[in-house]
Design an enzyme around this catalytic site. Structure first.
Site, PDB file in Angstrom:
ATOM      1  N   GLY A   8       0.772  -1.228   0.000  1.00 28.39           N
ATOM      2  CA  GLY A   8       0.000   0.000   0.000  1.00 28.39           C
ATOM      3  C   GLY A   8       0.803   1.277   0.000  1.00 28.39           C
ATOM      4  N   ALA A  13       7.497   6.403  -9.562  1.00 22.51           N
ATOM      5  CA  ALA A  13       7.926   5.401 -10.540  1.00 22.51           C
ATOM      6  C   ALA A  13       9.330   5.690 -11.052  1.00 22.51           C
ATOM      7  CB  ALA A  13       6.944   5.368 -11.712  1.00 22.51           C
ATOM      8  N   LEU A  14       9.654   6.963 -11.191  1.00 20.29           N
ATOM      9  CA  LEU A  14      10.955   7.364 -11.726  1.00 20.29           C
ATOM     10  C   LEU A  14      11.803   7.943 -10.605  1.00 20.29           C
ATOM     11  CD1 LEU A  14      12.740   7.727 -14.255  1.00 20.29           C
ATOM     12  CD2 LEU A  14      11.714   9.992 -14.531  1.00 20.29           C
ATOM     13  N   GLY A  17      19.336   7.673  -9.354  1.00 22.80           N
ATOM     14  CA  GLY A  17      20.331   6.797  -8.778  1.00 22.80           C
ATOM     15  C   GLY A  17      21.682   7.465  -8.622  1.00 22.80           C
ATOM     16  N   ASP A  42      17.748   6.774  -4.932  1.00 25.89           N
ATOM     17  CA  ASP A  42      18.226   5.420  -4.670  1.00 25.89           C
ATOM     18  C   ASP A  42      19.725   5.432  -4.416  1.00 25.89           C
ATOM     19  OD1 ASP A  42      18.023   2.310  -5.024  1.00 25.89           O
ATOM     20  OD2 ASP A  42      19.664   2.948  -6.329  1.00 25.89           O
ATOM     21  N   TYR A  47      27.712   1.955  -2.001  1.00 25.36           N
ATOM     22  CA  TYR A  47      28.086   3.077  -2.871  1.00 25.36           C
ATOM     23  C   TYR A  47      28.987   4.084  -2.156  1.00 25.36           C
ATOM     24  CZ  TYR A  47      24.134   1.544  -5.824  1.00 25.36           C
ATOM     25  OH  TYR A  47      23.252   0.827  -6.593  1.00 25.36           O
ATOM     26  N   LYS A  72      20.234   0.166   0.202  1.00 27.20           N
ATOM     27  CA  LYS A  72      20.436  -1.280   0.157  1.00 27.20           C
ATOM     28  C   LYS A  72      21.549  -1.695   1.118  1.00 27.20           C
ATOM     29  CE  LYS A  72      21.059  -0.635  -4.351  1.00 27.20           C
ATOM     30  NZ  LYS A  72      20.395   0.676  -4.585  1.00 27.20           N
ATOM     31  N   HIS A 105      20.998  -6.056  -1.131  1.00 26.65           N
ATOM     32  CA  HIS A 105      21.641  -5.662  -2.387  1.00 26.65           C
ATOM     33  C   HIS A 105      21.918  -6.839  -3.319  1.00 26.65           C
ATOM     34  CE1 HIS A 105      24.382  -2.240  -4.050  1.00 26.65           C
ATOM     35  NE2 HIS A 105      23.900  -2.968  -5.030  1.00 26.65           N
TER      36      HIS A 105
END
Length: 300
Positions: A8, A13-14, A17, A42, A47, A72, A105
């Protein structure tokens, strides 16, 4: 444009990164993305730029609940207690009390009991409200089946390599059957430039894609991102160039036809360009994920 996850929670959507974005460039690039209009960022513990992502968000004029933060955990921090501590490290660097979407990850199939322990820690974090949604990354159908057999919460997201030359339809189908959102990393095929080899054709030079781009007065990157959007995937392109950051977000004012979508689908080669998830082991890919810096504090 938002997507509603299987629990929910709504997620843009976009997204934007920051894979391979150096820490010294991350604050400026994320700040630019937020200014352009991105609301999903993200990152990942591996990273090395979670702190800078958090700093860019703190410097923005946006309220915390206006930015969807996704990160992640790396395989070095798998296991139940280890993953709970890894959350603390990531949250501390990001400067937040709650992470919107937390993923494992890599699947780490050679030490899968550690993967299960880490995922159960994510389930605990979800139940405690410290994360809003949980998921996985680079998880193939056979490994996903093993995870589902041993855990109680179906992942909301599976983030995988997905671009026109390697769209993994079997993964997408399996994800769909379980109500899992497929999220594309390298969504415009940047990895085809990095690892394609000298003289290899890249998605940016693909005649099918450039032809469709010409028809719409758009760039190949915009066509590929629109392809993801229309087929129901999430995508997280990356760039450090302001013009590209803006270009990649400008994908909501045109629509691909069914034939154009089918022509892009048909470009799939079945050849993976990134690392094979089955080949990642603690021995070969362990990383020391540092603690949060002293002074990193949650944002009010």
């Amino acid at each position: 444009m938002n997507i509603t996850l299987n629990n929910g929670v709504e997620m843009p959507a976009l997204g934007f990164g920051v894979f391979q974005t150096p820490p010294e460039q991350t604050v400026a690039s994320v700040a630019e993305a937020l200014t352009v209009g991105y609301r999903l960022i993200d990152t990942a513990a591996a990273y090395g730029n979670e702190h800078e992502v958090g700093e860019a968000i703190r410097r923005s004029d946006l309220d915390r609940d206006e930015v969807f933060i996704e990160t992640k955990l790396w395989i070095s921090d798998y296991g139940y207690d280890e993953a709970l501590h890894a959350f603390d490290k990531s949250a501390g660097k990001l400067g937040v009390d709650q992470i919107d979407l937390l993923l494992l990850h890599q699947p780490l199939p050679t030490a899968f009991e550690m993967t299960i322990g880490a995922y159960k820690a994510l389930e605990t974090l979800l139940a405690d409200g410290r994360v809003r949604a949980i998921g996985v990354s680079n998880m193939m159908p056979d490994v996903l089946a093993r995870l589902l057999e041993q855990t109680g919460v179906v992942p909301s997201v599976n983030q995988v390599e997905c671009h026109p030359y390697f769209s993994q339809p079997n993964v997408q189908q399996t994800d769909s059957e379980h109500g899992i959102l497929t999220q594309a990393w390298s969504p415009i095929g940047g990895i085809t430039s990095y690892y394609g080899g000298e003289g290899a054709k890249t998605t940016f030079d693909e005649p099918v894609i450039t032809g469709i781009a010409d028809e719409h007065g758009k760039t190949p990157a915009q066509v590929m991102l629109r392809w993801h959007m229309q087929e129901g995937r999430s995508a997280i392109p990356k760039s450090v160039k302001p013009t590209r950051i803006a270009e990649n977000f400008d994908v909501f004012d045109f629509e691909l036809t069914a034939d154009q979508l089918a022509h892009i689908d048909a470009l799939d080669t079945g050849v993976r360009r990134g690392p094979d998830p089955a080949g990642l082991t603690l021995e070969s890919h362990s990383l020391d994920i540092p603690e949060a810096r002293r002074g990193d504090t949650p944002r009010e």
